[in-house]
Write a protein that holds these residues in place. Structure first.
Motif, short mmCIF file in Angstrom:
data_model
loop_
_atom_site.label_atom_id
_atom_site.label_comp_id
_atom_site.label_asym_id
_atom_site.label_seq_id
_atom_site.Cartn_x
_atom_site.Cartn_y
_atom_site.Cartn_z
N TYR A 103 17.77 -40.62 2.74
CA TYR A 103 19.28 -40.13 2.12
C TYR A 103 19.84 -39.09 2.85
O TYR A 103 21.05 -38.93 3.00
N ARG A 104 18.98 -38.33 3.44
CA ARG A 104 19.64 -36.96 4.07
C ARG A 104 20.34 -37.30 5.34
O ARG A 104 21.29 -37.05 5.89
N GLU A 105 19.88 -38.54 5.91
CA GLU A 105 20.38 -39.02 7.24
C GLU A 105 21.81 -39.73 7.05
O GLU A 105 22.59 -39.70 7.54
N TRP A 106 21.67 -40.54 5.76
CA TRP A 106 22.86 -41.01 5.35
C TRP A 106 23.84 -39.95 5.06
O TRP A 106 25.14 -40.14 5.31
N ALA A 107 23.69 -38.92 4.20
CA ALA A 107 24.46 -38.02 4.03
C ALA A 107 25.02 -37.26 5.18
O ALA A 107 26.29 -36.92 5.27
N TRP A 108 24.20 -37.21 6.26
CA TRP A 108 24.85 -36.41 7.42
C TRP A 108 25.88 -37.41 8.07
O TRP A 108 26.76 -37.03 8.60
N ASP A 109 25.53 -38.67 8.01
CA ASP A 109 26.34 -39.52 8.74
C ASP A 109 27.76 -39.68 7.94
O ASP A 109 28.87 -39.81 8.46
N ILE A 110 27.77 -39.66 6.58
CA ILE A 110 28.94 -39.70 5.54
C ILE A 110 29.95 -38.23 6.15
O ILE A 110 30.90 -38.39 6.37
N TRP A 111 29.08 -37.29 6.49
CA TRP A 111 29.79 -35.78 6.58
C TRP A 111 30.46 -36.15 8.02
O TRP A 111 31.64 -35.58 8.21
N GLN A 112 29.69 -36.57 8.92
CA GLN A 112 30.27 -36.63 10.29
C GLN A 112 31.64 -37.63 10.43
O GLN A 112 32.63 -36.97 10.95
N HIS A 113 31.55 -38.59 9.65
CA HIS A 113 32.80 -39.35 9.52
C HIS A 113 34.03 -38.73 8.79
O HIS A 113 35.07 -38.95 9.36
N ILE A 114 33.53 -37.95 7.65
CA ILE A 114 34.60 -37.36 6.95
C ILE A 114 35.31 -36.41 7.84
O ILE A 114 36.50 -36.27 8.05
#
Length: 95
Positions: A6-17
């Motif tokens: 989940y932390r990896e998913w969240a980091w990926d989301i932040w990078q795209h935002i």
């Protein structure tokens, strides 16, 4: 949950935002999520800070390094941490 997935998913989301929504004055909503090159709206919704960033932060925070005791607070809808009442304490009521 402490699940690294989940932390990896969240980091990926932040990078795209950050890559697609960042402006000089904040973060705007994409006009077309299928075509980020069409740009972002010239406004930032309050829930972006109150909800999106709050949860992205909490997912990344290390349990032993918490700045907020998650067992002692509850977040309201605008991301303000409110202390939980302790047993035996009565809430102050407005008269």
């Amino acid at each position: 949950t402490g699940d690294e997935h989940y932390r990896e998913w969240a980091w990926d989301i932040w990078q795209h935002i950050d890559r697609h929504c960042k402006t000089k004055g904040g973060y705007g909503a994409l006009r077309n999520v299928y075509k980020p090159s069409e740009g972002v709206d010239d406004r930032m919704e309050s829930f972006f800070l109150a909800e999106t960033l709050k949860y992205l932060y909490l997912i990344q925070e290390e349990p032993n390094d918490r700045t907020i005791d998650l067992m002692g607070v509850v977040f309201n809808t605008e991301a303000h941490p409110l202390s939980l009442l302790q047993p035996g304490h009565k809430p102050i009521m407005a008269e």
